[in-house]
Design a protein around this motif. Structure first.
Motif, mmCIF file in Angstrom:
data_model
loop_
_atom_site.group_PDB
_atom_site.id
_atom_site.type_symbol
_atom_site.label_atom_id
_atom_site.label_comp_id
_atom_site.label_asym_id
_atom_site.label_seq_id
_atom_site.Cartn_x
_atom_site.Cartn_y
_atom_site.Cartn_z
ATOM 1 N N ASP A 23 38.663 43.380 53.234
ATOM 2 C CA ASP A 23 38.742 42.208 52.456
ATOM 3 C C ASP A 23 40.290 42.189 52.118
ATOM 4 O O ASP A 23 40.307 42.956 50.924
ATOM 5 C CB ASP A 23 37.772 41.886 51.510
ATOM 6 C CG ASP A 23 37.797 40.277 51.345
ATOM 7 O OD1 ASP A 23 38.652 39.442 51.912
ATOM 8 O OD2 ASP A 23 37.112 39.863 50.544
ATOM 9 N N HIS A 78 34.677 40.268 43.843
ATOM 10 C CA HIS A 78 33.206 40.590 44.069
ATOM 11 C C HIS A 78 33.130 41.972 44.821
ATOM 12 O O HIS A 78 34.168 42.342 45.202
ATOM 13 C CB HIS A 78 32.883 39.609 45.078
ATOM 14 C CG HIS A 78 33.790 39.336 46.437
ATOM 15 N ND1 HIS A 78 33.639 40.245 47.522
ATOM 16 C CD2 HIS A 78 34.929 38.390 46.532
ATOM 17 C CE1 HIS A 78 34.728 39.686 48.420
ATOM 18 N NE2 HIS A 78 35.601 38.915 47.580
ATOM 19 N N HIS A 84 30.570 39.648 50.410
ATOM 20 C CA HIS A 84 30.397 39.177 49.249
ATOM 21 C C HIS A 84 29.277 39.771 48.536
ATOM 22 O O HIS A 84 28.182 39.319 48.991
ATOM 23 C CB HIS A 84 30.484 37.551 49.174
ATOM 24 C CG HIS A 84 31.812 36.890 49.308
ATOM 25 N ND1 HIS A 84 31.800 36.107 50.243
ATOM 26 C CD2 HIS A 84 32.668 36.978 48.462
ATOM 27 C CE1 HIS A 84 33.383 35.724 50.295
ATOM 28 N NE2 HIS A 84 33.626 36.241 49.116
ATOM 29 N N THR A 130 36.689 43.559 45.206
ATOM 30 C CA THR A 130 37.939 43.062 45.267
ATOM 31 C C THR A 130 38.630 42.369 44.134
ATOM 32 O O THR A 130 37.912 42.265 43.060
ATOM 33 C CB THR A 130 37.760 41.727 46.299
ATOM 34 O OG1 THR A 130 37.153 40.667 45.603
ATOM 35 C CG2 THR A 130 37.311 42.057 47.535
ATOM 36 N N GLU A 179 41.437 39.477 43.230
ATOM 37 C CA GLU A 179 41.969 38.658 43.939
ATOM 38 C C GLU A 179 41.965 37.059 42.984
ATOM 39 O O GLU A 179 41.609 36.144 43.485
ATOM 40 C CB GLU A 179 41.152 38.349 45.281
ATOM 41 C CG GLU A 179 39.569 37.857 45.060
ATOM 42 C CD GLU A 179 39.013 37.315 46.290
ATOM 43 O OE1 GLU A 179 39.594 36.731 46.972
ATOM 44 O OE2 GLU A 179 37.827 38.194 46.673
ATOM 45 N N GLU A 216 44.964 39.835 47.066
ATOM 46 C CA GLU A 216 43.705 40.530 47.105
ATOM 47 C C GLU A 216 43.992 41.626 47.439
ATOM 48 O O GLU A 216 44.135 42.113 48.653
ATOM 49 C CB GLU A 216 42.723 39.654 47.868
ATOM 50 C CG GLU A 216 41.405 40.294 48.048
ATOM 51 C CD GLU A 216 40.324 39.679 48.851
ATOM 52 O OE1 GLU A 216 40.804 38.929 49.815
ATOM 53 O OE2 GLU A 216 39.398 39.708 48.582
HETATM 54 MN MN LIG Z 1 37.502 38.458 48.848
#
Ligand SMILES: [Mn+2]
Length: 233
Positions: free
Chosen positions: A103, A167, A174, A194, A196, A210
């Protein structure tokens, strides 16, 4: 989710690291690929084609590529909008490797930026880098969120940081822990999170940066290596 699921094994971290590496390679490729005049969808399709052709077995989530005013949509879907001179373009992407998610998000500029775009970008960058520095085991999630939120608020954009800082990431993109202003979860070694922050100004533009990082006792190991300073293509 209990703590043992939030804390990742070495093998899990290896898979997430690989997913992050593919993401970095993808972003580097897109910097060469993306041109003014392309649609957001064309860029998102190329992101996904690249991820799959470089080892992804799936996508962690629907790829985001939004441009111009549409960058103020944190979860905007790629559209037929043409990427124009002066646009910000925000890309949020994640490969799946061995069942684990990547991510990452970067916002870039096409051609040139206004002073306002530059200012907002610099605020998000500062919030993001300072939040990264604040993370280590033993720290509460809301305290890390606060580091980023205070910087954005002091710069006058507090109302436009409309989501949490980050998260956890694992087999789901997530997961716990949740890094936001209400979460009193405590970060522990080998959690993967993360970072972000974003600023989304209605009728104007948005910026999000992020990274995906491993929590350690001395700070983070950032798995996303792509440049964070403003890139103007
Ligand atoms: Mn994310």
């Amino acid at each position: 989710m209990n703590k043992s699921n939030m804390v990742k094994t070495e093998k899990e971290i290896e898979s997430i690291s690989k997913a992050a590496e593919i993401g970095d390679a993808c972003f580097e490729h897109i910097l060469e690929f993306i041109k003014i005049g392309m649609t957001e969808k064309a860029v998102a399709d190329e992101i996904e084609r690249f991820l799959f052709s470089h080892g992804a077995t799936g996508l962690a989530f629907d790829t985001i590529c939004v441009s111009g005013e549409r960058t103020n949509l944190p979860h905007g879907e790629p559209s037929d909008k043409i990427i124009e001179f002066g646009d910000f373009v925000t890309m949020d992407l994640g490969a799946i490797v061995d069942g684990y998610c990547g991510d990452m998000t970067r916002t870039i500029a096409m051609g040139s930026v206004t002073e306002e775009q530059k200012k907002v970008y610099e605020v998000v960058l500062k919030a993001q880098t300072e939040a990264c520095k604040a993370i280590k085991s033993g720290v509460k999630c809301f305290d890390v969120d606060k580091v980023a939120r205070d910087i954005i608020t002091e710069a006058g954009f507090g109302d436009y940081f409309i989501h949490g800082l980050g998260h956890g990431v694992g087999t789901l993109v997530h997961e716990s822990p949740t890094l936001n202003s209400k979460s009193d979860e405590i970060l522990a070694e080998n959690m993967v999170v993360t970072i972000e922050p974003g600023i989304y100004i209605p009728n104007k533009f948005g910026v999000r940066i992020e990274d995906l990082a491993i929590v350690t006792s001395f700070g983070i190991i950032n798995k996303v290596k792509s440049k964070k300073e403003l890139i103007i293509l």
